[in-house]
Scaffold this motif. Structure first.
Motif, PDB file in Angstrom:
ATOM      1  N   PHE A 128      -4.191 -10.414  -7.275  1.00 43.86           N
ATOM      2  CA  PHE A 128      -2.789 -10.072  -6.535  1.00 43.86           C
ATOM      3  C   PHE A 128      -2.890 -10.088  -4.825  1.00 43.86           C
ATOM      4  O   PHE A 128      -3.998  -9.545  -4.558  1.00 43.86           O
ATOM      5  N   SER A 129      -2.021 -10.626  -4.309  1.00 38.35           N
ATOM      6  CA  SER A 129      -2.058  -9.938  -2.657  1.00 38.35           C
ATOM      7  C   SER A 129      -1.745  -8.522  -2.661  1.00 38.35           C
ATOM      8  O   SER A 129      -1.189  -8.025  -3.533  1.00 38.35           O
ATOM      9  N   ALA A 130      -2.141  -7.911  -1.400  1.00 41.73           N
ATOM     10  CA  ALA A 130      -1.794  -6.465  -1.341  1.00 41.73           C
ATOM     11  C   ALA A 130      -0.258  -6.202  -1.187  1.00 41.73           C
ATOM     12  O   ALA A 130       0.392  -5.307  -1.419  1.00 41.73           O
ATOM     13  N   ASN A 131       0.232  -7.443  -0.503  1.00 45.85           N
ATOM     14  CA  ASN A 131       1.698  -7.308  -0.346  1.00 45.85           C
ATOM     15  C   ASN A 131       2.444  -7.198  -1.822  1.00 45.85           C
ATOM     16  O   ASN A 131       3.257  -6.256  -1.980  1.00 45.85           O
ATOM     17  N   GLU A 132       2.148  -8.232  -2.849  1.00 45.80           N
ATOM     18  CA  GLU A 132       2.604  -7.989  -3.990  1.00 45.80           C
ATOM     19  C   GLU A 132       2.501  -6.612  -4.864  1.00 45.80           C
ATOM     20  O   GLU A 132       3.430  -5.956  -5.239  1.00 45.80           O
ATOM     21  N   TYR A 133       1.378  -6.231  -4.653  1.00 40.48           N
ATOM     22  CA  TYR A 133       0.868  -4.954  -5.414  1.00 40.48           C
ATOM     23  C   TYR A 133       1.530  -3.867  -4.825  1.00 40.48           C
ATOM     24  O   TYR A 133       2.023  -2.794  -5.708  1.00 40.48           O
ATOM     25  N   LEU A 134       1.589  -3.699  -3.313  1.00 39.10           N
ATOM     26  CA  LEU A 134       2.264  -2.485  -3.008  1.00 39.10           C
ATOM     27  C   LEU A 134       3.747  -2.846  -2.979  1.00 39.10           C
ATOM     28  O   LEU A 134       4.363  -1.553  -3.251  1.00 39.10           O
ATOM     29  N   THR A 135       4.236  -3.867  -3.029  1.00 36.47           N
ATOM     30  CA  THR A 135       6.071  -4.112  -3.104  1.00 36.47           C
ATOM     31  C   THR A 135       6.425  -3.623  -4.443  1.00 36.47           C
ATOM     32  O   THR A 135       7.137  -2.838  -4.646  1.00 36.47           O
ATOM     33  N   ARG A 136       5.450  -3.998  -5.543  1.00 33.87           N
ATOM     34  CA  ARG A 136       5.869  -3.657  -6.828  1.00 33.87           C
ATOM     35  C   ARG A 136       5.634  -2.016  -7.001  1.00 33.87           C
ATOM     36  O   ARG A 136       6.696  -1.468  -7.656  1.00 33.87           O
ATOM     37  N   ALA A 137       4.812  -1.510  -6.408  1.00 33.66           N
ATOM     38  CA  ALA A 137       4.961   0.320  -6.395  1.00 33.66           C
ATOM     39  C   ALA A 137       5.825   0.680  -5.286  1.00 33.66           C
ATOM     40  O   ALA A 137       6.527   1.644  -5.862  1.00 33.66           O
ATOM     41  N   GLY A 181       8.970 -10.212  10.673  1.00 29.78           N
ATOM     42  CA  GLY A 181       7.730  -9.733  10.148  1.00 29.78           C
ATOM     43  C   GLY A 181       6.648 -10.775   9.818  1.00 29.78           C
ATOM     44  O   GLY A 181       7.184 -11.911  10.097  1.00 29.78           O
ATOM     45  N   ALA A 182       5.314 -10.471   9.302  1.00 22.70           N
ATOM     46  CA  ALA A 182       4.490 -11.558   8.652  1.00 22.70           C
ATOM     47  C   ALA A 182       4.352 -11.083   7.263  1.00 22.70           C
ATOM     48  O   ALA A 182       3.367 -10.208   6.953  1.00 22.70           O
ATOM     49  N   GLY A 183       4.963 -11.706   6.559  1.00 29.82           N
ATOM     50  CA  GLY A 183       4.941 -11.433   5.143  1.00 29.82           C
ATOM     51  C   GLY A 183       4.261 -12.505   4.098  1.00 29.82           C
ATOM     52  O   GLY A 183       4.384 -12.034   2.973  1.00 29.82           O
ATOM     53  N   LEU A 184       3.838 -13.269   4.659  1.00 31.34           N
ATOM     54  CA  LEU A 184       3.068 -14.443   3.979  1.00 31.34           C
ATOM     55  C   LEU A 184       1.433 -14.059   3.797  1.00 31.34           C
ATOM     56  O   LEU A 184       0.863 -14.270   4.779  1.00 31.34           O
ATOM     57  N   PRO A 185       1.245 -13.447   2.586  1.00 27.32           N
ATOM     58  CA  PRO A 185      -0.175 -13.037   2.575  1.00 27.32           C
ATOM     59  C   PRO A 185      -1.443 -14.347   2.653  1.00 27.32           C
ATOM     60  O   PRO A 185      -1.241 -15.091   2.290  1.00 27.32           O
ATOM     61  N   LYS A 186      -2.472 -13.718   3.376  1.00 25.14           N
ATOM     62  CA  LYS A 186      -3.773 -14.537   3.481  1.00 25.14           C
ATOM     63  C   LYS A 186      -4.529 -14.354   2.022  1.00 25.14           C
ATOM     64  O   LYS A 186      -4.189 -13.266   1.631  1.00 25.14           O
ATOM     65  N   PHE A 187      -5.279 -15.392   1.576  1.00 29.08           N
ATOM     66  CA  PHE A 187      -6.102 -15.225   0.659  1.00 29.08           C
ATOM     67  C   PHE A 187      -7.616 -15.785   0.883  1.00 29.08           C
ATOM     68  O   PHE A 187      -7.719 -16.118   2.019  1.00 29.08           O
ATOM     69  N   LEU A 188      -8.552 -15.294   0.262  1.00 28.37           N
ATOM     70  CA  LEU A 188      -9.868 -15.848   0.192  1.00 28.37           C
ATOM     71  C   LEU A 188     -10.291 -17.186   0.341  1.00 28.37           C
ATOM     72  O   LEU A 188     -11.212 -17.511   1.179  1.00 28.37           O
ATOM     73  N   GLY A 189      -9.591 -17.845  -0.246  1.00 28.16           N
ATOM     74  CA  GLY A 189      -9.733 -19.450  -0.492  1.00 28.16           C
ATOM     75  C   GLY A 189     -11.259 -19.630  -1.217  1.00 28.16           C
ATOM     76  O   GLY A 189     -11.778 -20.450  -0.834  1.00 28.16           O
ATOM     77  N   VAL A 204       8.559  -3.627   6.069  1.00 25.50           N
ATOM     78  CA  VAL A 204       7.379  -3.274   5.758  1.00 25.50           C
ATOM     79  C   VAL A 204       7.068  -1.652   5.663  1.00 25.50           C
ATOM     80  O   VAL A 204       6.532  -1.398   4.937  1.00 25.50           O
ATOM     81  N   MET A 205       8.170  -0.890   6.384  1.00 26.64           N
ATOM     82  CA  MET A 205       8.008   0.463   6.393  1.00 26.64           C
ATOM     83  C   MET A 205       8.463   0.888   4.870  1.00 26.64           C
ATOM     84  O   MET A 205       8.161   1.985   4.271  1.00 26.64           O
ATOM     85  N   LEU A 206       9.276   0.050   4.111  1.00 29.63           N
ATOM     86  CA  LEU A 206       9.823   0.484   2.892  1.00 29.63           C
ATOM     87  C   LEU A 206       8.667  -0.256   1.805  1.00 29.63           C
ATOM     88  O   LEU A 206       8.372   0.528   0.738  1.00 29.63           O
ATOM     89  N   TYR A 207       8.696  -1.276   1.918  1.00 28.58           N
ATOM     90  CA  TYR A 207       7.831  -2.171   0.773  1.00 28.58           C
ATOM     91  C   TYR A 207       6.133  -2.117   1.082  1.00 28.58           C
ATOM     92  O   TYR A 207       5.493  -2.331   0.211  1.00 28.58           O
ATOM     93  N   GLY A 208       5.794  -1.727   2.105  1.00 31.42           N
ATOM     94  CA  GLY A 208       4.504  -1.893   2.564  1.00 31.42           C
ATOM     95  C   GLY A 208       3.573  -0.614   2.595  1.00 31.42           C
ATOM     96  O   GLY A 208       2.486  -0.635   2.156  1.00 31.42           O
ATOM     97  N   ILE A 209       4.292   0.308   3.089  1.00 25.02           N
ATOM     98  CA  ILE A 209       3.625   1.626   3.431  1.00 25.02           C
ATOM     99  C   ILE A 209       3.911   2.633   1.925  1.00 25.02           C
ATOM    100  O   ILE A 209       5.348   3.052   1.804  1.00 25.02           O
ATOM    101  N   PRO A 210       3.015   3.272   1.343  1.00 26.83           N
ATOM    102  CA  PRO A 210       3.259   3.759   0.218  1.00 26.83           C
ATOM    103  C   PRO A 210       4.177   5.258   0.229  1.00 26.83           C
ATOM    104  O   PRO A 210       4.045   5.776   1.605  1.00 26.83           O
ATOM    105  N   GLU A 211       4.451   5.729  -0.461  1.00 30.55           N
ATOM    106  CA  GLU A 211       5.208   7.072  -0.643  1.00 30.55           C
ATOM    107  C   GLU A 211       4.292   8.266  -0.150  1.00 30.55           C
ATOM    108  O   GLU A 211       4.658   9.084   0.610  1.00 30.55           O
ATOM    109  N   PHE A 212       3.146   8.206  -0.690  1.00 25.04           N
ATOM    110  CA  PHE A 212       2.208   9.212  -0.142  1.00 25.04           C
ATOM    111  C   PHE A 212       1.665   9.341   1.427  1.00 25.04           C
ATOM    112  O   PHE A 212       1.247  10.464   1.949  1.00 25.04           O
ATOM    113  N   ARG A 213       2.021   8.144   2.090  1.00 32.38           N
ATOM    114  CA  ARG A 213       2.036   8.417   3.523  1.00 32.38           C
ATOM    115  C   ARG A 213       3.436   8.227   4.225  1.00 32.38           C
ATOM    116  O   ARG A 213       3.467   8.970   5.446  1.00 32.38           O
TER     117      ARG A 213
END
Length: 509
Positions: A291-300, A273-281, A215-224
């Motif tokens: 998008f889930s935030a997981n996918e959006y951030l992983t792509r970036a 970890g916990a990598g299965l995103p929750k949605f609103l339903g 998660v430190m690689l795919y979840g936390i952005p470069e600017f942090r």
């Protein structure tokens, strides 16, 4: 209004304070009253107008003078409440005292006795809810904002060590002949790998992704969290002799049972970890542009979508992104959207600012960068264009949101949101990012006989992090749900201690 103060201005102010302290207390020791009178040192940051469109790190770090002035504020309490507030029990007063003396290498070495990732933790850990929340200085001033900035000092010495090429490889005990498999290379897994390797065991980390870091690689952005820092930390583990097997999805490429029974591993740690995103339903979540935030951030983050001409993945071009949620991941996704060129970003949260779980600093940075916050609202439906044009058909065009008011506190202590009947309204947008947390991936539980989990998929462990499966321990988000880097590391330290104890017994000698 932009009230940003430049790094140069803060550095000059710190130089004056540093010289004043040095002259005043060259002979006479500084008193508690005098320490309490020293104001906190602000963290330099990039200009919001510029940084909002750049991927570079926002917080710029202390200068040496700033670090020494801030360290001088520490009262060196005998009962060390800050240590009790740290999930890995860093010797905080001791490392701060070494900063005050200008011995930065000794300071970072003190931290690394219990935390091998100080450059990471100094940036992303919520110290204001942990070590700094119980700091005596903050208690006296009746404000956690005036506590000693422990995290910023931790970051400073870790950066100083790296920038001055002073990084040393921890000592490794003689080889025991025992093998430990670590599944997942996030904070918990890396901590276990380091501690078990230090004990002399042969350690291999199995990572499902093509790069290590979790998660430190795919979840936390470069600017942090600049990825160079994480790469350096992992390189240090490799120098210790820890091996990494990438693209290794345990439960698919091989099973946990095969690692233990066929490949000769004496113990295993699960830190997936916990990598299965929750949605609103809600209706419309399958439309194009959700998008889930997981996918959006992983792509970036992992695949560098912001480098459009050479990125390994495309990103979804948008004009108005709506991010749903109020945690750190929501802040990361919203701020990343700006850096992907989005004109307008709105964060929708069904409570008020006071209930937001995100770090106050991250919310402030998001506001400075121009992100719009819409409190006491939540989507109830997502709308899309219905057209004969295949380029437009099924793409998000708006959300229908409902307004809320706050009722009584829930189990977490936060006041519960109560929907206001008839308050539905439309918000035009072309992208929705859902940042509501994650659940555990059930793969390992489904493919491993005797590995127990609760109803939410979290692995069940005892006080030593041992699972129901023989020779298997677990920790981090796979046990806790979505937690912090340092809490995951704390569980990793407990698990590693138990694994080392187990492998040292006569039965396993």
């Amino acid at each position: 209004m932009n009230t940003h103060v430049s790094k140069e201005q803060l550095a000059e102010k710190a130089k004056i304070a540093y010289e004043d302290i040095k002259q005043k207390y060259a002979v006479t020791p500084i008193t508690t009253r005098e320490r309490l009178a020293i104001p906190p040192e602000d963290m330099p940051t990039g200009d919001p107008k510029i940084r909002a469109r750049r991927i570079e790190e926002v917080a710029l770090g202390y200068t040496q003078e700033q670090a020494i002035v801030e360290a001088t504020r520490c009262l060196q309490c005998k009962n060390e409440p800050c240590v009790q507030g740290c999930p890995v029990n860093i010797a905080i007063p001791q490392f701060i005292a070494k900063i005050t003396a200008g011995n930065f290498k000794a300071a970072v070495d003190t931290i690394k006795r219990t935390n091998l990732l100080p450059a990471v933790c100094g940036r992303v850990c919520p110290q204001e809810k942990q070590c700094q929340s119980v700091c005596t200085v903050g208690k006296i001033h009746k404000s956690v904002d005036k506590a000693v900035s422990i995290g910023r000092l931790e970051r400073f010495v870790a950066d100083w060590e790296r920038e001055h090429n002073e990084i040393t490889v921890p000592e490794v005990a003689p080889a025991t002949g025992k093998k430990v498999a670590v599944i997942g290379s996030g904070p918990a897994g890396l901590t276990v790998a380091a501690d078990c390797r230090r004990a002399g065991h042969d350690v291999t980390v199995f990572e499902a992704m093509h790069k290590a870091g979790g998660v430190m690689l795919y979840g936390i952005p470069e600017f942090r969290l600049p990825k160079e820092i994480l790469t350096t930390e992992i390189a240090n583990l490799k120098k210790m002799g820890v091996r990494f097997e990438l693209n290794a999805l345990i439960g698919r490429t091989t099973t946990l049972e095969q690692l233990l029974n066929e490949k000769g591993y004496n113990a295993a740690f699960i830190g997936t970890g916990a990598g299965l995103p929750k949605f609103l339903g809600i209706p419309g979540e399958n439309y194009i542009g959700v998008f889930s935030a997981n996918e959006y951030l992983t792509r970036a983050n992992l695949m560098k979508a912001y480098e459009e001409e050479k990125a390994a993945t495309p990103f979804y071009h948008a004009k108005h992104v709506v991010v749903v949620g109020g945690g750190n991941v929501a802040m990361d996704a919203a701020r990343m959207a700006l850096r992907l060129g989005v004109a307008q970003v709105s964060v929708i949260y069904r409570r008020t600012r006071a209930e937001m779980p995100a770090r106050k600093e991250e919310v402030l940075h998001a506001e400075e960068e121009g992100i719009n916050f819409r409190f006491l609202e939540n989507p109830v439906r997502i709308c899309a264009v219905h057209s004969d044009d295949p380029l437009r058909d099924g793409r998000v065009c708006a959300i229908i949101a409902q307004r809320y008011e706050l009722g009584e506190p829930d189990a977490s202590g936060r006041r519960s949101p109560v929907a206001i009947a008839g308050s539905e309204h439309e918000i035009a947008c072309d992208t929705v990012v859902v940042a509501l947390g994650n659940e555990s991936n059930p793969l390992l539980v489904r493919t491993t006989s005797g590995l127990a989990a609760d109803s939410r998929g979290h692995l069940i462990v005892d006080e030593k992090q041992e699972t129901s499966h023989t020779n298997v321990w677990a920790g981090g988000d796979i046990v806790l749900g979505s937690a912090t880097v340092i809490l995951a590391m704390g569980e990793g330290r407990k698990a590693a201690a138990a694994i080392n104890e187990y492998l040292a017994t006569e039965k396993n000698a």
